[in-house]
Design a protein around this motif. Structure first.
Motif, PDB file in Angstrom:
ATOM      1  N   ILE A  33       0.857  -1.187   0.000  1.00  0.00           N
ATOM      2  CA  ILE A  33       0.000   0.000   0.000  1.00  0.00           C
ATOM      3  C   ILE A  33       0.894   1.239   0.000  1.00  0.00           C
ATOM      4  N   TYR A  34       0.453   2.269  -0.689  1.00  0.00           N
ATOM      5  CA  TYR A  34       1.231   3.518  -0.748  1.00  0.00           C
ATOM      6  C   TYR A  34       0.403   4.655  -0.153  1.00  0.00           C
ATOM      7  N   ILE A  35       1.029   5.435   0.720  1.00  0.00           N
ATOM      8  CA  ILE A  35       0.400   6.653   1.247  1.00  0.00           C
ATOM      9  C   ILE A  35       1.183   7.849   0.729  1.00  0.00           C
ATOM     10  N   GLY A  36       0.480   8.750   0.043  1.00  0.00           N
ATOM     11  CA  GLY A  36       1.121   9.927  -0.530  1.00  0.00           C
ATOM     12  C   GLY A  36       0.240  11.152  -0.415  1.00  0.00           C
ATOM     13  N   SER A  37       0.662  12.217  -1.067  1.00  0.00           N
ATOM     14  CA  SER A  37      -0.084  13.478  -1.034  1.00  0.00           C
ATOM     15  C   SER A  37      -1.091  13.530  -2.180  1.00  0.00           C
ATOM     16  N   LYS A  38      -2.059  14.401  -2.031  1.00  0.00           N
ATOM     17  CA  LYS A  38      -3.124  14.507  -3.030  1.00  0.00           C
ATOM     18  C   LYS A  38      -2.611  15.065  -4.346  1.00  0.00           C
ATOM     19  N   ASN A  39      -1.766  16.081  -4.282  1.00  0.00           N
ATOM     20  CA  ASN A  39      -1.347  16.796  -5.493  1.00  0.00           C
ATOM     21  C   ASN A  39       0.085  16.485  -5.935  1.00  0.00           C
ATOM     22  N   GLY A  40       0.760  15.595  -5.224  1.00  0.00           N
ATOM     23  CA  GLY A  40       2.127  15.256  -5.598  1.00  0.00           C
ATOM     24  C   GLY A  40       2.165  14.343  -6.803  1.00  0.00           C
ATOM     25  N   ILE A  41       3.306  14.294  -7.460  1.00  0.00           N
ATOM     26  CA  ILE A  41       3.460  13.470  -8.666  1.00  0.00           C
ATOM     27  C   ILE A  41       3.392  11.982  -8.352  1.00  0.00           C
ATOM     28  N   GLU A  42       3.582  11.633  -7.063  1.00  0.00           N
ATOM     29  CA  GLU A  42       3.627  10.215  -6.703  1.00  0.00           C
ATOM     30  C   GLU A  42       2.331   9.470  -6.995  1.00  0.00           C
ATOM     31  N   LYS A  50      -0.085  -0.236 -10.379  1.00  0.00           N
ATOM     32  CA  LYS A  50      -1.157  -1.100  -9.854  1.00  0.00           C
ATOM     33  C   LYS A  50      -1.014  -1.324  -8.346  1.00  0.00           C
ATOM     34  N   VAL A  51      -0.592  -0.284  -7.638  1.00  0.00           N
ATOM     35  CA  VAL A  51      -0.479  -0.330  -6.182  1.00  0.00           C
ATOM     36  C   VAL A  51      -1.566   0.552  -5.583  1.00  0.00           C
ATOM     37  N   LYS A  52      -2.237   0.069  -4.555  1.00  0.00           N
ATOM     38  CA  LYS A  52      -3.305   0.829  -3.902  1.00  0.00           C
ATOM     39  C   LYS A  52      -2.736   2.098  -3.282  1.00  0.00           C
ATOM     40  N   PHE A  53      -3.365   3.240  -3.605  1.00  0.00           N
ATOM     41  CA  PHE A  53      -2.848   4.550  -3.173  1.00  0.00           C
ATOM     42  C   PHE A  53      -3.863   5.238  -2.267  1.00  0.00           C
ATOM     43  N   TYR A  54      -3.379   5.730  -1.121  1.00  0.00           N
ATOM     44  CA  TYR A  54      -4.198   6.512  -0.201  1.00  0.00           C
ATOM     45  C   TYR A  54      -3.607   7.922  -0.086  1.00  0.00           C
ATOM     46  N   GLU A  55      -4.498   8.925  -0.049  1.00  0.00           N
ATOM     47  CA  GLU A  55      -4.069  10.324   0.094  1.00  0.00           C
ATOM     48  C   GLU A  55      -4.208  10.773   1.541  1.00  0.00           C
TER      49      GLU A  55
END
Length: 350
Positions: A33-42, A50-55
């Motif tokens: 699982i990946y946790i990142g920012s809403k507006n970042g390029i990540e 195909k990795v689940k992303f949470y903001e």
């Protein structure tokens, strides 16, 4: 079922190393699982993997305007609360952080829940986010041996390198850009955010360069040139097939973010480094660039002396001296970082 949360973002430099580790992480973890920012390029980069992303909400420290930082503590607290809810839902065995301001809330939330955190610092000097994260991390891994010595929990492992960069079919890569392969190829990349100061000077130098070289120019979002595209010049805001460009480049002109530097070194590409000026950063790129120049791996061209003539001179000089630079690069071993990092992450997850 083993689970890992990855975090890091704001720029591609805080995200691409996580991508480099994904193929091996998938052999050890059932859920990534990946946790990142809403507006970042990540977000764009990770969702393509195909990795689940949470903001989560996050705040970047503004060195240029300190008044803008008044709301930072509140945003960080919001991020910690949101990250905590995600962590409670996922229940990961370990968190791996690549830094950037989005990593701070995730790392703090994980540490409060006694979940082991492994952090990684790419630059020669440790950034503010990783300074904070280091207090909550079991280990802080580094790309430079000298950096590890400055950290209580530091361990030198090197920089993660994407396996996809190697074994590229150059004929397919040439066709992708529409080049014949008869001329050497110059690659200019200003990083995921582009570099307007470099772009304008470089375009002014094209009449000097195109008779001798073909050019790939990655100019950043919103920075495409409006003029007609001359023969032998390929420009794009963000390049999906970066591995194609790197494998074709005889010389690369780049900022001096550590991840880019280590990829250039691993592929043995002579480079011209134009580090972000001190006024626009904490000075980490200047130190990175000086380090690689001392080893004979790169030529440093500071932005304050950047002109169409100085960049033309630098390109011609580095291209003429490329065999010596490649010889210096061949003396170094940049392999093995991925395996070392994976082992440390897996050990922490037990």
């Amino acid at each position: 079922m083993s689970k890992i949360i990855l975090t890091g973002g704001g720029t591609a430099g805080h995200c691409i190393p996580n991508v480099a580790l994904l193929p091996q992480l998938k052999n050890h973890f059932n859920d990534i699982i990946y946790i990142g920012s809403k507006n970042g390029i990540e977000k764009n980069i990770i969702e393509k993997e195909k990795v689940k992303f949470y903001e989560i909400p996050c705040a970047k420290f503004d060195r240029a305007n300190l008044l803008k930082n008044i709301s930072t503590p509140a945003k960080v607290l919001q991020g910690i609360i949101k990250a905590g809810k995600i962590i409670d839902k996922i229940k990961p065995d370990v968190v791996f952080s690549k830094g950037g301001y989005v990593s701070v809330p995730v790392v703090i939330a994980a540490a409060k829940r006694k979940i082991p955190v492994i952090s990684h610092e790419s630059d020669y000097t440790i950034g503010l986010a990783n300074k904070i994260c280091s207090k909550y991390s079991k280990k802080v891994l580094t790309s430079f041996p000298e950096t590890a010595k400055e950290l209580k929990k530091g361990e030198y492992v090197g920089s993660p390198i994407r396996e996809s960069l190697f074994n590229i079919n150059k004929e397919i890569a040439l066709k992708y850009f529409g080049f014949s392969g008869k001329k050497p190829i110059i690659l200019l990349t200003g990083g995921s955010q582009g570099a307007r100061a470099i772009n304008s000077v470089f375009r002014a130098a094209l009449p000097n360069l195109l008779p001798r070289y073909d050019v790939i120019h990655i100019c950043g979002k919103g920075n495409l040139g409006k003029e007609n595209t001359p023969q032998g010049y390929y420009q794009v805001e963000y390049l999906e097939k970066m591995e194609f460009a790197l494998n074709l480049a005889s010389v690369c002109i780049s900022r001096a973010g550590a991840n880019t530097l280590f990829e250039l070194m691993a592929l043995k590409i002579p480079s011209i480094l134009i580090p972000l000026p001190k006024a626009a950063s904490r000075g980490d790129q200047i130190i990175n660039a000086e380090y690689f120049q001392k080893l004979g791996f790169a030529y440093v061209l500071n932005q304050n002396v950047l002109t169409k003539d100085s960049i033309t001179f630098a390109i011609n000089s580095v291209y003429s001296n490329r065999l010596n630079i490649i010889r210096n690069l061949s003396k170094q071993n940049f392999a093995g970082a991925n395996e070392k990092i994976i082992k440390i992450i897996c050990d922490a997850a037990k």
